[in-house]
Design a protein around this motif. Sequence first.
Motif, PDB file in Angstrom:
ATOM      1  N   ARG A  38       0.843  -1.218   0.000  1.00 10.67           N
ATOM      2  CA  ARG A  38       0.000   0.000   0.000  1.00 10.67           C
ATOM      3  C   ARG A  38       0.871   1.257   0.000  1.00 10.67           C
ATOM      4  O   ARG A  38       0.599   2.224  -0.705  1.00 10.67           O
ATOM      5  N   GLU A  41       2.442   1.695  -3.432  1.00 14.02           N
ATOM      6  CA  GLU A  41       1.434   2.163  -4.394  1.00 14.02           C
ATOM      7  C   GLU A  41       1.172   3.664  -4.223  1.00 14.02           C
ATOM      8  O   GLU A  41       1.085   4.416  -5.207  1.00 14.02           O
ATOM      9  N   LYS A  42       1.062   4.077  -2.960  1.00 13.93           N
ATOM     10  CA  LYS A  42       0.790   5.493  -2.681  1.00 13.93           C
ATOM     11  C   LYS A  42       1.944   6.352  -3.206  1.00 13.93           C
ATOM     12  O   LYS A  42       1.730   7.356  -3.884  1.00 13.93           O
ATOM     13  N   HIS A  52      -4.286   6.851  -8.545  1.00 10.74           N
ATOM     14  CA  HIS A  52      -4.157   5.447  -8.139  1.00 10.74           C
ATOM     15  C   HIS A  52      -2.943   4.763  -8.758  1.00 10.74           C
ATOM     16  O   HIS A  52      -2.623   5.000  -9.920  1.00 10.74           O
ATOM     17  N   ALA A  53      -2.347   3.877  -7.972  1.00 15.02           N
ATOM     18  CA  ALA A  53      -1.351   2.945  -8.511  1.00 15.02           C
ATOM     19  C   ALA A  53      -1.676   1.579  -7.905  1.00 15.02           C
ATOM     20  O   ALA A  53      -1.957   1.473  -6.711  1.00 15.02           O
ATOM     21  N   VAL A  54      -1.668   0.562  -8.745  1.00 19.32           N
ATOM     22  CA  VAL A  54      -2.014  -0.792  -8.284  1.00 19.32           C
ATOM     23  C   VAL A  54      -0.895  -1.745  -8.694  1.00 19.32           C
ATOM     24  O   VAL A  54      -0.635  -1.932  -9.886  1.00 19.32           O
ATOM     25  N   CYS A  55      -0.249  -2.342  -7.703  1.00 16.46           N
ATOM     26  CA  CYS A  55       0.865  -3.254  -7.993  1.00 16.46           C
ATOM     27  C   CYS A  55       0.373  -4.581  -8.561  1.00 16.46           C
ATOM     28  O   CYS A  55      -0.683  -5.089  -8.149  1.00 16.46           O
ATOM     29  N   ILE A 195       3.209  -2.332 -12.156  1.00 22.35           N
ATOM     30  CA  ILE A 195       2.227  -1.447 -11.507  1.00 22.35           C
ATOM     31  C   ILE A 195       1.383  -0.784 -12.593  1.00 22.35           C
ATOM     32  O   ILE A 195       1.875  -0.506 -13.692  1.00 22.35           O
ATOM     33  N   THR A 197      -1.022   2.570 -13.295  1.00 17.87           N
ATOM     34  CA  THR A 197      -1.403   3.877 -12.767  1.00 17.87           C
ATOM     35  C   THR A 197      -2.617   4.389 -13.538  1.00 17.87           C
ATOM     36  O   THR A 197      -2.753   4.139 -14.737  1.00 17.87           O
ATOM     37  N   ARG A 208      -7.671  -3.914  -8.901  1.00 12.10           N
ATOM     38  CA  ARG A 208      -7.383  -4.459  -7.565  1.00 12.10           C
ATOM     39  C   ARG A 208      -8.133  -5.777  -7.343  1.00 12.10           C
ATOM     40  O   ARG A 208      -7.610  -6.729  -6.787  1.00 12.10           O
ATOM     41  N   ALA A 235       7.797  -4.864  -2.497  1.00 10.66           N
ATOM     42  CA  ALA A 235       7.348  -3.488  -2.251  1.00 10.66           C
ATOM     43  C   ALA A 235       8.391  -2.742  -1.427  1.00 10.66           C
ATOM     44  O   ALA A 235       8.690  -1.566  -1.697  1.00 10.66           O
TER      45      ALA A 235
END
Length: 368
Positions: A38, A41-42, A52-55, A195, A197, A208, A235
């Motif tokens: 988290r 991602e932030k 937003h970013a989602v790994c 990731i 974005t 997600r 991460a």
Amino acid sequence: MQEKSHIPLSKVYMDDETVEAVSEVLGSGWYVLGEKVREFEKRFAEFCGVKHAVCTSSGTAAIFLSLLAIDLRPGDEVIVPSFSFIATASPVLHIGAKPIFTDVNLRTYTLTQHEVKQKLSKRTKAIIPVHLFGHPADMDPIMKIAEENNLVVIEDACQAHGAEYKGRKVGGIGQIACFSFYPSKNMTVCGDGGIVTTNNDEIAEKIRMIRDHGRIEKYTHKIVGYNLRFNEIQAAIGIKQLEKLQGWNEARRKIAQAYNEALNNLVVVPVEEHWAKRVYHMYVIRTEKRNNLRQFLRENGISTGIHYPIPIPKQPAMTNVLGELSSFKNSELAAKTVLSLPLYPQLSINEIECVCAKISEFFKKFKS
Ligand SMILES: Cc1ncc(COP(=O)(O)O)c(C=O)c1O
């Protein structure tokens, strides 16, 4: 006999701080999709200037999930460049949709509006411009075509962490963007990782969900998803690498400048368009004598790469499914003549001079 020194094509940076961050996760007892993911991602979203970013488990997974999130269906078409890594196009096929290959320009090896316009059809759903070798594609004309034709633009930014287009970071220009953290990239997680974005809440939420078995609660699954998740150790490494990325990109640019000055009269050196800030994922030259030069450098302890020796539509994996496709003149010329020289932020001045001196020596020999 003295052993020849070896200059690799790329190198991963590692320090005690990163090792400590990994040890901390090892002792934490939580390894998949947790606090570190988290946080990463932030920070990555902030870096790109997006919401937003989602790994994801890889850059390929990032592209695949993006296509699922826009509801790409079998029979749909997606415009992709013919000169890139195969993973720009293969996720399109996994969905049963069709990659429509489009030639690139020979200055930046990226899509041009002219080529894209020619390939539009009623079935076109998306365009995937690739910011190849760290140079952004010319996004304004592509975004305009997309807007006029109701298409989604997914940036393939797998080689372009931190690159800028007209003063804006890539990753927030199309509706979605995908990055890879494979070890050769400008920043890595020391393994596979990626990731996505986006500024779109719905797309971020969908990705997600799909990356984690379509889960909305521990054992409640809203849709059939996949396991394309990201790990805490990676991460933790990503957070440390991201802190250094800007500095590394500046170092890459300086090395590229030194190469440009030394090699300009011998080979075709990479360009930077006036609207771009490139981050030199690779330093790619072009010469008709590519294969001989590569061999000569290898004999002198200098590693090089060929990105890429075969345009994607000419790959057996593609011709087996799509048949023989033609008219990718620039991609074919590039495939025969490109050569990637050693480039990583810690490359020393001595090493740069050594590479340039050997290239110069090669061309002197070749002439005589
Ligand atoms: C342009 C491009 N697209 C997609 C990918 C796929 O990324 P990954 O290797 O992390 O799956 C890569 C990585 O090599 C790439 O260079």
